[in-house]
Design an enzyme around this catalytic site. Structure first.
Site, mmCIF file in Angstrom:
data_model
loop_
_atom_site.group_PDB
_atom_site.id
_atom_site.type_symbol
_atom_site.label_atom_id
_atom_site.label_comp_id
_atom_site.label_asym_id
_atom_site.label_seq_id
_atom_site.Cartn_x
_atom_site.Cartn_y
_atom_site.Cartn_z
ATOM 1 N N THR A 32 -12.134 -6.433 4.236
ATOM 2 C CA THR A 32 -11.247 -7.593 4.367
ATOM 3 C C THR A 32 -10.612 -7.619 5.754
ATOM 4 O OG1 THR A 32 -9.678 -6.249 3.115
ATOM 5 C CG2 THR A 32 -10.669 -8.113 1.972
ATOM 6 N N LYS B 20 -17.724 4.688 6.125
ATOM 7 C CA LYS B 20 -17.242 3.678 7.080
ATOM 8 C C LYS B 20 -17.669 4.033 8.506
ATOM 9 C CE LYS B 20 -13.236 2.409 4.192
ATOM 10 N NZ LYS B 20 -13.348 0.962 3.948
ATOM 11 N N LYS C 271 -8.988 1.476 9.557
ATOM 12 C CA LYS C 271 -9.269 1.430 8.116
ATOM 13 C C LYS C 271 -9.167 2.848 7.587
ATOM 14 C CE LYS C 271 -13.346 -0.445 9.228
ATOM 15 N NZ LYS C 271 -13.371 -1.612 8.387
ATOM 16 N N ARG C 272 -9.237 3.014 6.257
ATOM 17 C CA ARG C 272 -9.249 4.368 5.716
ATOM 18 C C ARG C 272 -10.372 5.163 6.366
ATOM 19 N NH1 ARG C 272 -5.850 5.703 1.290
ATOM 20 N NH2 ARG C 272 -7.007 7.642 1.332
ATOM 21 N N HIS D 272 -15.047 -2.904 -7.279
ATOM 22 C CA HIS D 272 -14.867 -2.798 -5.833
ATOM 23 C C HIS D 272 -15.709 -1.705 -5.195
ATOM 24 C CE1 HIS D 272 -11.187 -5.392 -5.638
ATOM 25 N NE2 HIS D 272 -11.047 -4.965 -6.881
ATOM 26 N N LYS E 87 -9.779 -10.634 8.829
ATOM 27 C CA LYS E 87 -8.528 -10.790 9.580
ATOM 28 C C LYS E 87 -8.795 -10.775 11.081
ATOM 29 C CE LYS E 87 -6.424 -8.320 5.767
ATOM 30 N NZ LYS E 87 -6.084 -6.978 5.268
HETATM 31 C C1 26Q Z 1 -9.446 6.335 -8.329
HETATM 32 C C2 26Q Z 1 -9.211 7.371 -9.207
HETATM 33 C C3 26Q Z 1 -8.167 8.247 -8.993
HETATM 34 C C4 26Q Z 1 -7.356 8.072 -7.897
HETATM 35 C C5 26Q Z 1 -7.582 7.034 -7.022
HETATM 36 C C6 26Q Z 1 -8.623 6.167 -7.229
HETATM 37 C C7 26Q Z 1 -8.874 5.054 -6.296
HETATM 38 C C8 26Q Z 1 -7.823 4.388 -5.687
HETATM 39 C C9 26Q Z 1 -8.044 3.355 -4.798
HETATM 40 C C10 26Q Z 1 -10.151 4.639 -5.982
HETATM 41 C C11 26Q Z 1 -10.364 3.611 -5.093
HETATM 42 C C12 26Q Z 1 -9.322 2.952 -4.502
HETATM 43 C C13 26Q Z 1 -9.490 1.859 -3.549
HETATM 44 C C14 26Q Z 1 -10.603 1.247 -3.303
HETATM 45 C C15 26Q Z 1 -10.709 0.180 -2.312
HETATM 46 O O1 26Q Z 1 -9.773 -0.103 -1.572
HETATM 47 N N1 26Q Z 1 -11.856 -0.490 -2.241
HETATM 48 C C16 26Q Z 1 -12.049 -1.558 -1.274
HETATM 49 O O2 26Q Z 1 -11.727 -2.786 -1.918
HETATM 50 C C17 26Q Z 1 -11.729 -3.853 -0.982
HETATM 51 C C18 26Q Z 1 -11.255 -5.100 -1.718
HETATM 52 O O3 26Q Z 1 -12.245 -5.571 -2.564
HETATM 53 C C19 26Q Z 1 -13.094 -4.031 -0.374
HETATM 54 O O4 26Q Z 1 -13.013 -5.010 0.629
HETATM 55 C C20 26Q Z 1 -13.603 -2.726 0.231
HETATM 56 O O5 26Q Z 1 -14.933 -2.868 0.637
HETATM 57 C C21 26Q Z 1 -13.485 -1.608 -0.791
HETATM 58 O O6 26Q Z 1 -13.818 -0.366 -0.199
#
Ligand code: 26Q
Length: 818
Positions: free
Chosen positions: A662, A560, A554-555, A362, A666
């Site tokens: 995503t 972004k 979004k985050r 991702h 929506k």
């Molecule tokens: C990693 C290590 C330690 C703690 C947390 C994490 C961590 C947690 C969540 C790293 C990343 C995430 C989330 C990532 C995320 O939401 N990515 C998004 O995924 C979507 C679904 O595929 C995409 O549409 C987005 O582009 C992408 O940013």
């Protein structure tokens, strides 16, 4: 017709009785003394009864038909609320509404009492939730596996413009949807040592003797598909200390130590880790990853063997999808179970492992790629570290056997990063241990092939494939936007509810009908009023619903580029003040999103949005032409209110950095027009929707790469644009922060000297695209035509389509016949 009415009355009456029975016997209340929350619980329990009836059936069917099962391993499931989701998929929404009305209970009030299950950070977690719903809808036998965090993503409170993080407590009033399964539990080990049984004559056998054991307890939530097609299970693990061990210590007099160990063990499922900008080399996170992976693998193997199947047939009956690298330790754990516990020969075990596992990537951001210090791995998971070394060594041997000796290549595909203090690269481990590696949009997948995994791709050209993300239309259209749904059903018939993917296309001709466009605009007005009401209630700010609702939710992350949007906001503010004679289109800029607690720059961006909001909203010279709001605590429920109300959807990441996105889908589904870069799934959206119905601007991923190679000093770009210079200077000099004029000097100076995300470089193009937005808004016929076409042409972005692709091309499963 008459018969149908009788039946409906009958169902309403039956459901009403069920609710009353739940209220009395499960909640312990009577209608006379029940609080609103008691009613919520009673309705949820009534709905749950209906789920259970279908649940048992589904599981039996799978076994009878000898179906392969899909296991979706994810540290995040961002579910939101379930009441309307479940009632709606069960076909009981109207029944429940009517039953409650007869009981004098306000359905709208009680639905809002349900807390969000916020067991995820953002897109990746929400994708997992959409996939679970789509898999149930498509009758695919699937289990989600994750952690039952006691605290989901923090609750964001904005105090004086600054984000504060508060503990989220979704379980305070219990959770009516889940079933605790104390009988389903596994022991998960940590630490200790590895005994080589070769010494006892048993060649190449090893046994791991952990010095710490944590128990994983299963909690099951049924997941029902559209028209109760199938009911699958989301199994989340809670960590509990092994009681016997603690008791032994307690009895030996070590009272404090016994309690401390309990706390340590149970902290594993205490809280969701926020996605950080900084390296997350935290031991607790690795414990979480291994904990849920080990419990899930033990559980699915147990299920396989209970069916009297041989361990060798695992890949015929099991497909495991790894949601990012977070569960990548599954590669080593499955090898350990097969080799050490089930005594398979190494290469046979490796064959089964790779045939069973597949991995979704991702992100390409280097700082977001997971890696763990070898020293930590050795201490926490000594046997797994050995296995990782072995996988690595055998892999390199196999390449040498193929006459591949290129040192740089071997270094880059190694599971061990030797440059940053010896770390295990989880992406490489997941790649090597999987038969399929997929990206989440066409652009992202191609960039994977060219960047992070280019060397792997050369060696294994068949493995990387694309599965463009999708979203479930049940939640993001039918439930979130009943007014639009009703309009669509009126135009296209009930069929649009069952096959929106294909049926929505037939909406195209309606874009040319002025009466339909008016109805389309009217449902938007309705949604905008609902959002305006929420903003007024929560923030005391009133919004002009005739203005363009321009939304970025979004985050908060630098890539972004909320900052680009804020610079446009400031430039527009200045232009409106300077040229009052221009016929500006009125705008409401809406922001929402959370920043990771340790991500200072992102938190400063939130403060800036709030500072701009305060200044702009209070400026009488604007005559209400521009309003700016930052709505606190963005979550799934808030998204369900905001998205249907958006006229303009901001998808403006630096090209090449957003894997997919995503929310972009929506918004378009609900008829918002997108202003966006050619990034992630925006590229494919523009192919489906037509570029003429979007506002595409800015550098392409290729141009970004080339510009970044030059340098990131933006003096030239700033000098070339008076507007940009003006906006930067206003922020820098404290126009929006008179209480602390220096607050943003660092932020702006940093941007000028080293603009990693090319905010300045894209500013002018963005400004021009925004003026095209204004022009189109001034010709409503054309605006609403484009809006209708957005809805009509977004069918392909259904997560049903995505899941069908996974099922056919990665998992090799088909839906069960029900
Ligand atoms: C990693 C290590 C330690 C703690 C947390 C994490 C961590 C947690 C969540 C790293 C990343 C995430 C989330 C990532 C995320 O939401 N990515 C998004 O995924 C979507 C679904 O595929 C995409 O549409 C987005 O582009 C992408 O940013």
């Amino acid at each position: 017709m008459a018969e149908e009415t009788v039946k409906a009355t009958d169902t309403v009456d039956t459901f009403k009785q069920l609710i009353l029975a739940k209220l009395r016997y499960s909640v312990g209340k009577d209608p006379g003394n029940a609080f609103a929350h008691d009613w919520f619980e009673a309705v949820a329990l009534a709905a749950r009864d209906h789920l259970i009836d279908h649940w048992e059936d589904a599981s039996l069917q799978v076994d009878r038909q000898e179906q392969k099962r899909v296991y979706y391993l994810s540290l995040e499931f961002l579910i939101g609320r379930l009441l309307v989701d479940n009632l709606s998929n069960l076909g009981l929404l109207d029944t429940a509404r009517e039953a409650l009305a007869q009981l004098d209970v306000d359905f709208e009030q009680i639905r809002n009492l349900e807390p969000d299950a916020a067991l995820g950070n953002g897109g990746l977690g929400r994708l997992a939730a959409c996939f679970m719903e789509s898999m149930a809808t498509l009758n695919i036998a699937a289990h989600g596996y994750g952690i039952r965090y006691e605290h989901g993503l923090f609750r964001q409170v904005v105090v004086d413009g600054w984000q504060q993080e508060h503990t989220e407590t979704w379980l305070d009033f219990g959770n009516p949807w889940e079933f605790e399964r104390p009988e389903v539990s596994y022991s998960v080990g940590f630490g200790g040592s590895v005994v080589n049984l070769a010494d006892s004559g048993d060649i190449s056998r090893h046994e791991w003797h952990p010095n710490e054991q944590v128990r994983a307890i299963a909690y099951d939530t049924p997941v029902v598909g559209w028209r109760h097609s199938s009911v699958n299970t989301l199994r989340l693990w809670r960590a509990r200390a092994e009681e016997d061990l603690q008791l032994e210590r307690f009895n030996a007099g070590d009272h404090f130590g016994a309690v401390a160990d309990v706390v340590k063990a149970e902290s594993i499922s205490r809280v969701l880790y926020p996605a950080d900008s900084t390296e997350a080399g935290q031991e607790l996170r690795l414990r979480q990853e291994f904990f849920f992976v080990s419990a899930s693998l033990q559980d699915l193997i147990a299920r396989h063997l209970e069916l009297n199947l041989d361990i060798h047939s695992l890949p015929d009956r099991v497909a495991i999808q790894l949601n990012d690298t977070h569960p990548a330790i599954a590669v080593a754990e499955l090898m350990r179970l097969l080799v050490d516990v089930y005594r398979l020969e190494w290469f046979e075990a490796w064959k089964l492992t790779t045939a069973t596992l597949s991995y979704t990537n991702h992100t390409l951001l280097p700082e977001a790629l997971e890696s763990w210090p070898v020293s930590l791995m050795e201490r926490l998971l000594p046997r797994h570290m050995q296995i990782i070394y072995l996988i690595n060594a055998y892999h390199i041997d196999s390449l040498r056997a193929k006459d591949i000796h290129d040192f740089d290549l071997l270094r880059s595909i190694s599971l061990i990063d030797e440059d940053h203090g010896r770390r295990v690269r989880m992406g490489n481990l997941a790649f090597l241990g999987s038969h399929s590696i997929n990206g989440v949009s066409a652009l992202h997948t191609n960039l994977m092939r060219k960047s992070v995994f280019s060397d792997f791709h050369r060696l294994y050209p068949e493995r990387i494939n694309n599965k463009t993300n999708g979203v479930t239309f049940r939640r993001w259209l039918f439930q979130a936007n009943p007014q639009l749904t009703e309009l669509l059903v009126g135009a296209l018939g009930e069929g649009v509810l069952d096959t929106p993917e294909t049926t929505l296309r037939s909406l195209e001709p309606f874009a040319a009908k002025s009466s339909f466009r008016k109805q389309f605009a009217a449902q938007r007005q309705h949604a905008k009023k609902a959002l305006a009401e929420l903003v007024r209630e929560r923030m005391g700010i009133s919004l002009d619903t005739q203005a363009i609702f321009d939304v970025q939710v979004k985050r908060i992350h630098e890539y972004k580029r909320q900052l680009l949007n804020l610079l446009h906001t400031v430039a527009l503010y200045q232009a409106m003040r300077n040229d009052p004679a221009t016929d500006w289109a009125p705008r409401v800029k809406i922001f929402a999103g959370k920043a990771a607690a340790s991500y200072h720059q992102a938190k400063l961006i939130i403060k800036l949005a709030n500072d701009i909001s305060r200044t702009v909203n209070a400026d009488p010279t604007l005559r209400g032409l521009l309003k700016v709001v930052f709505i606190p605590n963005y979550n799934v429920s808030l998204a369900e209110v905001i998205i249907p109300a958006a006229d303009l959807s901001e998808q403006i990441s630096t090209a090449g950095l957003e894997a997919s996105g995503t929310s972009n889908m929506k918004f378009a589904l609900n008829g918002a027009l997108t202003i966006g870069t050619l990034d992630g799934a925006n590229v494919e959206m523009s192919e489906q929707i037509g570029r003429e119905n979007m506002f595409i601007f800015g550098m392409t991923a290729q141009q970004v790469a080339a510009r970044s190679r030059r340098d990131l000093n933006m003096s030239a770009e700033v000098a070339a644009s008076e507007r940009l210079a003006g906006a930067l200077e206003a922020i820098r000099s404290g126009v929006f922060s008179p209480d602390d004029p220096g607050r943003y000097t660092g932020l702006i100076d940093g941007l000028l000297a080293h603009d990693r995300f090319l905010v300045c470089a894209d500013f002018q193009a963005y400004w021009e695209a925004q003026r095209k937005v204004d022009i189109l808004w001034r010709t409503p016929d054309r605006w609403w035509q484009a809006a209708v076409l957005n809805t009509a042409r977004t069918g392909w972005f259904s997560s049903d389509r995505t899941i069908r692709e996974y099922a056919k091309e990665i998992w090799n499963v088909s839906g069960i016949d029900s």
